[in-house]
Design a protein around this motif. Structure first.
Motif, PDB file in Angstrom:
ATOM      1  N   VAL A   1       0.857  -1.187   0.000  1.00  0.00           N
ATOM      2  CA  VAL A   1       0.000   0.000   0.000  1.00  0.00           C
ATOM      3  C   VAL A   1       0.891   1.234   0.000  1.00  0.00           C
ATOM      4  N   VAL A   2       0.574   2.186  -0.884  1.00  0.00           N
ATOM      5  CA  VAL A   2       1.365   3.413  -1.001  1.00  0.00           C
ATOM      6  C   VAL A   2       0.438   4.620  -0.891  1.00  0.00           C
ATOM      7  N   TYR A   3       0.771   5.537   0.012  1.00  0.00           N
ATOM      8  CA  TYR A   3       0.045   6.798   0.153  1.00  0.00           C
ATOM      9  C   TYR A   3       0.774   7.854  -0.685  1.00  0.00           C
TER      10      TYR A   3
ATOM     11  N   ASN B   1      -4.689  22.107   9.274  1.00  0.00           N
ATOM     12  CA  ASN B   1      -5.279  22.159  10.602  1.00  0.00           C
ATOM     13  C   ASN B   1      -5.148  20.801  11.289  1.00  0.00           C
ATOM     14  N   PRO B   2      -4.347  20.714  12.366  1.00  0.00           N
ATOM     15  CA  PRO B   2      -4.159  19.420  13.039  1.00  0.00           C
ATOM     16  C   PRO B   2      -5.462  18.773  13.470  1.00  0.00           C
ATOM     17  N   GLU B   3      -6.486  19.586  13.734  1.00  0.00           N
ATOM     18  CA  GLU B   3      -7.762  19.026  14.190  1.00  0.00           C
ATOM     19  C   GLU B   3      -8.442  18.217  13.094  1.00  0.00           C
ATOM     20  N   LEU B   4      -8.028  18.426  11.842  1.00  0.00           N
ATOM     21  CA  LEU B   4      -8.646  17.723  10.729  1.00  0.00           C
ATOM     22  C   LEU B   4      -7.900  16.444  10.351  1.00  0.00           C
ATOM     23  N   ILE B   5      -6.892  16.086  11.145  1.00  0.00           N
ATOM     24  CA  ILE B   5      -6.113  14.892  10.833  1.00  0.00           C
ATOM     25  C   ILE B   5      -7.005  13.647  10.875  1.00  0.00           C
ATOM     26  N   THR B   6      -6.913  12.846   9.846  1.00  0.00           N
ATOM     27  CA  THR B   6      -7.643  11.578   9.803  1.00  0.00           C
ATOM     28  C   THR B   6      -6.651  10.425   9.880  1.00  0.00           C
ATOM     29  N   TYR B   7      -7.072   9.349  10.518  1.00  0.00           N
ATOM     30  CA  TYR B   7      -6.182   8.213  10.761  1.00  0.00           C
ATOM     31  C   TYR B   7      -6.669   6.971  10.008  1.00  0.00           C
TER      32      TYR B   7
ATOM     33  N   LEU C   1       4.111   5.376   3.761  1.00  0.00           N
ATOM     34  CA  LEU C   1       3.303   6.459   4.298  1.00  0.00           C
ATOM     35  C   LEU C   1       3.435   7.714   3.443  1.00  0.00           C
ATOM     36  N   ALA C   2       2.604   8.713   3.752  1.00  0.00           N
ATOM     37  CA  ALA C   2       2.555   9.914   2.923  1.00  0.00           C
ATOM     38  C   ALA C   2       3.865  10.691   2.917  1.00  0.00           C
ATOM     39  N   ASP C   3       4.706  10.537   3.962  1.00  0.00           N
ATOM     40  CA  ASP C   3       5.983  11.252   4.025  1.00  0.00           C
ATOM     41  C   ASP C   3       7.116  10.470   3.369  1.00  0.00           C
TER      42      ASP C   3
ATOM     43  N   LYS D   1      -1.136   2.290  13.312  1.00  0.00           N
ATOM     44  CA  LYS D   1      -2.129   3.349  13.157  1.00  0.00           C
ATOM     45  C   LYS D   1      -1.369   4.629  12.834  1.00  0.00           C
ATOM     46  N   TYR D   2      -1.814   5.382  11.811  1.00  0.00           N
ATOM     47  CA  TYR D   2      -1.024   6.498  11.315  1.00  0.00           C
ATOM     48  C   TYR D   2      -1.946   7.546  10.686  1.00  0.00           C
ATOM     49  N   PRO D   3      -1.520   8.824  10.653  1.00  0.00           N
ATOM     50  CA  PRO D   3      -2.302   9.854   9.973  1.00  0.00           C
ATOM     51  C   PRO D   3      -2.217   9.680   8.455  1.00  0.00           C
ATOM     52  N   VAL D   4      -3.287   9.974   7.771  1.00  0.00           N
ATOM     53  CA  VAL D   4      -3.250   9.967   6.311  1.00  0.00           C
ATOM     54  C   VAL D   4      -2.244  11.009   5.833  1.00  0.00           C
ATOM     55  N   VAL D   5      -2.214  12.176   6.491  1.00  0.00           N
ATOM     56  CA  VAL D   5      -1.263  13.255   6.202  1.00  0.00           C
ATOM     57  C   VAL D   5      -0.615  13.685   7.511  1.00  0.00           C
TER      58      VAL D   5
END
Length: 396
Positions: free
Chosen positions: A169-171, A180-186, A201-203, A216-220
């Protein structure tokens, strides 16, 4: 001069580069040796292989021919029983390099997971693990990656989540991510027993999950840090970003890095959480302190305390390279690894010998082939495979 030549030939045998003419010359050189000298050759070959732990034996004829010489030698039957049970080995496949207990050493040619020296297949056999995992999106949707097509699986927060042709899997960023950190999705990925998986991961960080593991990781990574949480065993190659430290949370500890390669073993059924550094620099913290690791060091967390020790890197990441690597491992340690990889329960009956195993074996073989090898050392096994319920019984 003769000793130097023999060592040169042994090194070529280990690398698989020896020619037919060199094999003939080698056998001529050792044709008049006595029993003690044969044993010295065997010990020398073992040391060469241990110095190159990821190198398979492409040609087993060296040991086979030495075995024939010993068998014809006076008192040779005693030696061949102690070091090389050749008739038994002929019926066993896929030992990589060697496996030993005490004075006993088994060797065999490395072969692919689909091949065996014999054609018999145990009725109750258990196949090895493979690429199996479940991706859970932020909205709770689960995607079984084993069955998913090689395509874009979903799009979230300006990121495409792709499954590639090589089964990972590649992001990949497709738009400016949210700030906005509050909008982080996991998202999370979990492997079952008998599974493994890789993702990017995305980075750009590459992640390998061993069996019965999760991340478990943030999408961004849009905050001031890159924080993930894991269970089980995970290997990381972290994308460098000096402005955003990468932190891994696992079972009572936090590992902080900027850009490096490291492995964390945090299985709940192990007494110690082990963090091993291959490249770069990491800081391992617990509730009672912190340690800085250098390459080749391992932090061992037990009851909040962190000890640092030098370790064999190849042993630690053997699972990532498709191997089991046991170094003075108890039968309980061995069976915990087999239980995860073959998705099988383990039952002990009676008093089990306190045997310590050292050796390397392929993971891409059926359970019976591994059990065949271990059973040479006065431990008996029985495989029960009744559909979903699978068990290996260990007996004295």
């Amino acid at each position: 001069m003769i000793e130097q030549k023999i060592r040169l030939f042994l090194e070529k045998f280990a690398k698989g580069t020896i020619t037919t003419a060199e094999k003939e010359e080698f056998m001529e050189l050792i044709s008049t040796l006595d029993l003690e000298e044969y044993e010295q050759i065997i010990e020398s070959y073992q040391r060469i292989l241990k110095d190159s732990p990821v190198t398979p034996i492409p040609d087993s004829s060296l040991l086979a021919k030495i075995g024939e010489r010993i068998e014809r030698h006076e008192q040779g039957e005693t030696i061949i029983t102690r070091l090389f049970p050749w008739k038994k080995i002929a019926a066993v496949a896929s030992v990589l390099l060697f496996i030993s207990v005490g004075g006993y050493i088994l060797w065999h040619q490395s072969i692919s997971g689909q091949q065996t020296v014999h054609n018999q297949v145990q009725h109750n056999d258990i196949a090895p693990g493979g690429n199996k995992a479940v991706l859970t999106l932020a909205n709770g949707k689960e995607i079984i990656l084993t069955d998913a097509k090689n395509e874009t699986l979903a799009s979230q927060s300006g990121i495409n989540i792709n499954k590639t042709n090589n089964g990972q899997v590649v992001y990949k960023k497709i738009a400016t991510p949210v700030q906005n950190p509050e909008l982080i999705t996991y998202n999370s990925i979990a492997t079952p027993r008998g599974g493994q998986y890789r993702l990017t991961l995305a980075d750009g960080t590459n992640v390998w999950l061993n069996a019965a593991s999760s991340i478990k990781y943030p999408v961004v990574f849009s905050g001031k840090e890159r924080r993930v949480e894991i269970t089980g065993e995970v290997y990381f190659e972290v994308g460098h970003d000096a402005t955003k430290p990468f932190r891994v949370v696992s079972n009572g500890q936090v590992v902080e890095v900027l850009g490096t390669h490291f492995n964390i073993n945090a299985y709940r059924d192990e007494n110690v959480v082990k963090t091993t550094l291959l490249e770069g620099k990491v800081k391992v913290s617990s509730t009672v302190g912190a340690k800085i690791l250098k390459p080749g060091e391992q932090a061992q967390l037990e009851k909040g305390n962190i000890l640092v020790a030098d370790v064999d890197i190849n042993e630690v990441i053997a699972w990532k390279n498709g191997l089991f690597d046991f170094q003075d491992a108890s039968i309980e340690t061995v069976m915990r690894q087999l239980s995860r990889w073959y998705d099988v329960d383990v039952e002990y009956r009676g008093k089990i010998p306190e045997t310590l195993f050292t050796g390397k074996l392929h993971r891409a073989v059926n359970a019976s082939q591994v059990i065949d090898i271990l059973s040479y050392f006065k431990i008996h096994f029985k495989i029960e495979n009744e559909g979903i319920k699978k068990k290996i019984i260990v007996m004295p």
